[in-house]
Design an enzyme around this catalytic site. Structure first.
Site, PDB file in Angstrom:
ATOM      1  N   CYS A  21     -15.471 -22.472  15.348  1.00  0.00           N
ATOM      2  CA  CYS A  21     -14.606 -21.886  15.021  1.00  0.00           C
ATOM      3  C   CYS A  21     -15.057 -21.927  13.445  1.00  0.00           C
ATOM      4  O   CYS A  21     -15.489 -23.010  12.817  1.00  0.00           O
ATOM      5  CB  CYS A  21     -13.220 -22.195  15.487  1.00  0.00           C
ATOM      6  SG  CYS A  21     -12.863 -21.852  17.109  1.00  0.00           S
ATOM      7  N   GLU A  23     -12.447 -24.118  11.731  1.00  0.00           N
ATOM      8  CA  GLU A  23     -12.943 -25.592  11.895  1.00  0.00           C
ATOM      9  C   GLU A  23     -14.081 -26.042  11.520  1.00  0.00           C
ATOM     10  O   GLU A  23     -14.866 -27.121  10.600  1.00  0.00           O
ATOM     11  CB  GLU A  23     -11.739 -26.064  12.607  1.00  0.00           C
ATOM     12  CG  GLU A  23     -10.596 -25.582  12.479  1.00  0.00           C
ATOM     13  CD  GLU A  23     -10.167 -24.347  13.254  1.00  0.00           C
ATOM     14  OE1 GLU A  23      -9.241 -24.123  13.496  1.00  0.00           O
ATOM     15  OE2 GLU A  23     -11.176 -23.721  13.425  1.00  0.00           O
ATOM     16  N   ARG A  49      -1.616 -13.939   8.589  1.00  0.00           N
ATOM     17  CA  ARG A  49      -1.133 -14.910  10.049  1.00  0.00           C
ATOM     18  C   ARG A  49      -0.835 -16.192  10.127  1.00  0.00           C
ATOM     19  O   ARG A  49      -0.246 -17.245  11.030  1.00  0.00           O
ATOM     20  CB  ARG A  49      -2.362 -14.792  10.691  1.00  0.00           C
ATOM     21  CG  ARG A  49      -2.307 -13.637  11.433  1.00  0.00           C
ATOM     22  CD  ARG A  49      -3.349 -13.567  12.574  1.00  0.00           C
ATOM     23  NE  ARG A  49      -4.901 -13.825  11.889  1.00  0.00           N
ATOM     24  CZ  ARG A  49      -6.103 -14.435  12.744  1.00  0.00           C
ATOM     25  NH1 ARG A  49      -6.095 -15.001  13.587  1.00  0.00           N
ATOM     26  NH2 ARG A  49      -6.874 -14.286  11.205  1.00  0.00           N
ATOM     27  N   CYS A  55      -7.783 -24.400  17.992  1.00  0.00           N
ATOM     28  CA  CYS A  55      -8.504 -24.380  20.155  1.00  0.00           C
ATOM     29  C   CYS A  55      -8.468 -25.063  20.646  1.00  0.00           C
ATOM     30  O   CYS A  55      -9.173 -26.969  19.883  1.00  0.00           O
ATOM     31  CB  CYS A  55      -9.652 -23.740  20.175  1.00  0.00           C
ATOM     32  SG  CYS A  55     -11.655 -24.433  19.669  1.00  0.00           S
ATOM     33  N   TRP A  94     -16.029 -38.158  23.770  1.00  0.00           N
ATOM     34  CA  TRP A  94     -17.930 -38.341  24.440  1.00  0.00           C
ATOM     35  C   TRP A  94     -18.452 -38.995  23.304  1.00  0.00           C
ATOM     36  O   TRP A  94     -18.077 -39.138  21.782  1.00  0.00           O
ATOM     37  CB  TRP A  94     -17.543 -37.065  24.134  1.00  0.00           C
ATOM     38  CG  TRP A  94     -19.035 -35.936  24.102  1.00  0.00           C
ATOM     39  CD1 TRP A  94     -19.735 -36.046  25.188  1.00  0.00           C
ATOM     40  CD2 TRP A  94     -20.125 -36.235  23.371  1.00  0.00           C
ATOM     41  NE1 TRP A  94     -21.202 -35.708  24.970  1.00  0.00           N
ATOM     42  CE2 TRP A  94     -21.090 -35.799  23.838  1.00  0.00           C
ATOM     43  CE3 TRP A  94     -20.065 -36.581  21.614  1.00  0.00           C
ATOM     44  CZ2 TRP A  94     -22.302 -35.764  22.656  1.00  0.00           C
ATOM     45  CZ3 TRP A  94     -21.230 -36.510  21.390  1.00  0.00           C
ATOM     46  CH2 TRP A  94     -22.124 -35.401  21.901  1.00  0.00           C
TER      47      TRP A  94
END
Length: 222
Positions: A21, A23, A49, A55, A94
């Site tokens: 993405c 980002e 938009r 996400c 993680w």
């Protein structure tokens, strides 16, 4: 936006097989140019938009690498800035060793959970530690008198407890040789040229804060 206010951009290259993405592209670009700590991130879509929320994968990356970064997300009331960790409550982080257990301290915003933070490029660490540098000149980066944390954006970052003992507001054109010498430089011209490297759009008529500090030797470094 990195902690030192540098801006980095990224764009997603859409393909049916997937891909990073925008980002994550922006974060990769920032890291490639030496930015270790992030202050804020936002994604905007084309065709009007506006602001687009990250996400699930992006949110996990944010939490793992920059849990206290601010993320601008759309809401019915308009864009809102939230901590990255707040986008994924009670998540596990993680690491290269695997999934880490829950650590509540990871969800504390260091900007508000302790003394105010003043961020520095790691090249200033030794000058600050040795007392050669006792001032820092900031533009649109306010500080306050009292306890502070000097954060040097190395890997790992270094934090020195300190005390802000003075704040002087002045025009860039009014900076003095004494200000420059307290920053380990020689002349006011040299200081102004150095500031232009941090703030390219800075003008002589802009107001800056000259912050005087001292290291708190009793607490030591973290």
């Amino acid at each position: 936006m990195a902690a030192d206010y540098r801006m980095f951009a990224g764009v997603n290259l859409y393909h049916f097989t997937g891909g990073p993405c925008a980002e994550l592209v922006a974060l990769g670009a920032a890291r490639a140019q030496g930015a270790r700590q992030m202050r804020c991130i936002v994604a905007v879509g084309n065709h009007g938009r506006g602001v687009i929320g990250p996400c699930g994968r992006d949110r996990q990356v944010f939490v793992d690498h920059y849990p206290t970064m601010r993320v601008i997300v759309p809401t019915p009331a308009g864009p809102r800035s939230v901590l990255a960790a707040d986008l994924m409550p009670l998540t596990q982080r993680w690491t290269s060793e695997g999934m880490a257990g829950l650590d509540p301290s990871l969800y504390e915003d260091p900007e508000t959970s302790g003394p105010p933070i003043i961020r520095f490029n790691p090249r200033y660490l030794e000058d600050v530690r040795s007392g050669v540098k006792t001032k820092t000149t900031r533009f649109r980066d306010p500080a306050r008198l009292g306890p502070a944390r000097l954060v040097f954006e190395s890997d790992p970052e270094v934090v020195l407890p300190a005390e802000v003992t003075g704040i002087r507001h002045c025009l860039v054109s009014d900076l003095t040789h004494q200000d420059a010498q307290a920053e380990g430089l020689t002349t006011a011209t040299e200081l102004r040229e150095g500031l232009k490297g941090h703030y390219p759009d800075l003008a002589g008529t802009d107001e800056v804060d000259v912050i005087t500090f001292r290291i708190n030797d009793k607490t030591g470094a973290a």
